[in-house]
Design a protein around this motif. Sequence first.
Motif, short mmCIF file in Angstrom:
data_model
loop_
_atom_site.label_atom_id
_atom_site.label_comp_id
_atom_site.label_asym_id
_atom_site.label_seq_id
_atom_site.Cartn_x
_atom_site.Cartn_y
_atom_site.Cartn_z
N VAL A 24 0.87 -1.17 0.00
CA VAL A 24 0.00 0.00 0.00
C VAL A 24 0.91 1.22 0.00
O VAL A 24 1.72 1.38 0.92
N PRO A 25 0.83 2.07 -1.02
CA PRO A 25 1.79 3.18 -1.15
C PRO A 25 1.84 4.06 0.10
O PRO A 25 0.81 4.37 0.71
N GLY A 26 3.07 4.44 0.49
CA GLY A 26 3.26 5.36 1.59
C GLY A 26 3.03 4.76 2.96
O GLY A 26 2.78 5.49 3.92
N SER A 27 3.12 3.44 3.06
CA SER A 27 2.82 2.79 4.35
C SER A 27 3.62 1.52 4.51
O SER A 27 4.35 1.11 3.61
N GLN A 28 3.45 0.88 5.67
CA GLN A 28 4.04 -0.43 5.93
C GLN A 28 3.00 -1.53 5.73
O GLN A 28 3.23 -2.66 6.15
N LEU A 29 1.87 -1.21 5.11
CA LEU A 29 0.83 -2.19 4.85
C LEU A 29 1.08 -2.90 3.53
O LEU A 29 1.52 -2.28 2.55
N VAL A 30 0.79 -4.20 3.50
CA VAL A 30 0.96 -5.00 2.30
C VAL A 30 -0.32 -5.80 2.06
O VAL A 30 -0.75 -6.56 2.93
#
Length: 283
Positions: free
Chosen positions: A54-60
């Motif tokens: 997920v752009p700009g985050s540590q979420l995948v």
Amino acid sequence: MGRSSAMCTLIVPMLLSACSAVRHGMPMPPEVSAKGLVLKRALPEQMPEQSAPVPGSQLVLVPSENAAGMLVPIPFVSELAIGAYNQSQASGLGKHYAALDVFGIVQGTMADSPLLRNGGSKISLYPIVYLAECSDGQYRLSLAGRIESGGWVGRYVAHLPTTYGDTELAAAAPSTITTMQRELQAAALTLRQLIESDARGDFGKAQYRADLGSLHLACARVGGLVSADLMLARDAEVVEEDAGHVVVRIAGDLSQAGPSGGLMYGLHYLRKQQLHTFKKKPG
């Protein structure tokens, strides 16, 4: 999913096949804790196949299989189409969830950990939130800490209790964001406890072994055919247990897609209510 990966999962649907580069988890080596860790605001190079940051985050985003590949029968083009579709989904989520400061939450929780170092030789600790798309229409979140040193890879995972439907996730209501934020705070504390306990050697020996299954480990149909309920972590090492939870060390292939076991590898904290199968092995 590529043709070879799909073939592997169809041959052995119960977990990972001989086609996979299966890792057997080992406790944290003493030299890792001796050198110390530094939090890294980045993602490791190796991620589950077809996952999309997920752009700009540590979420995948860890997607289930979708129709994009079925529309294009040529394997190479099919994989490109799936990758583009998954990244489009992740970008859409980024509009609402990139503001979840996963790095900041983990950083604040681990600020006074004896494992963190300010100088000298340090080993990276990557905080990641896996957002798994499941075939029951729900999304499940897990907070992971990934550590790599030489040939050793540690993945420590705390699974969040709340699941979210497609519509609920897309709506991104303030109450949804608040719930995620609160549960990530609690998961960060669990993550710290897992890492520090493993560094101390608390999880060096299994209490017993078990076959277990959870939709938090594998939650989508494999090859479009095999139910997620049949995806079991065989011979997992149970290193801690009480009335409400287990901590288990599970073998797995970090490069596999989510449906075929890409989230299995690591040391996991699972609530017993998150398990659909739990069979203690004799002896």
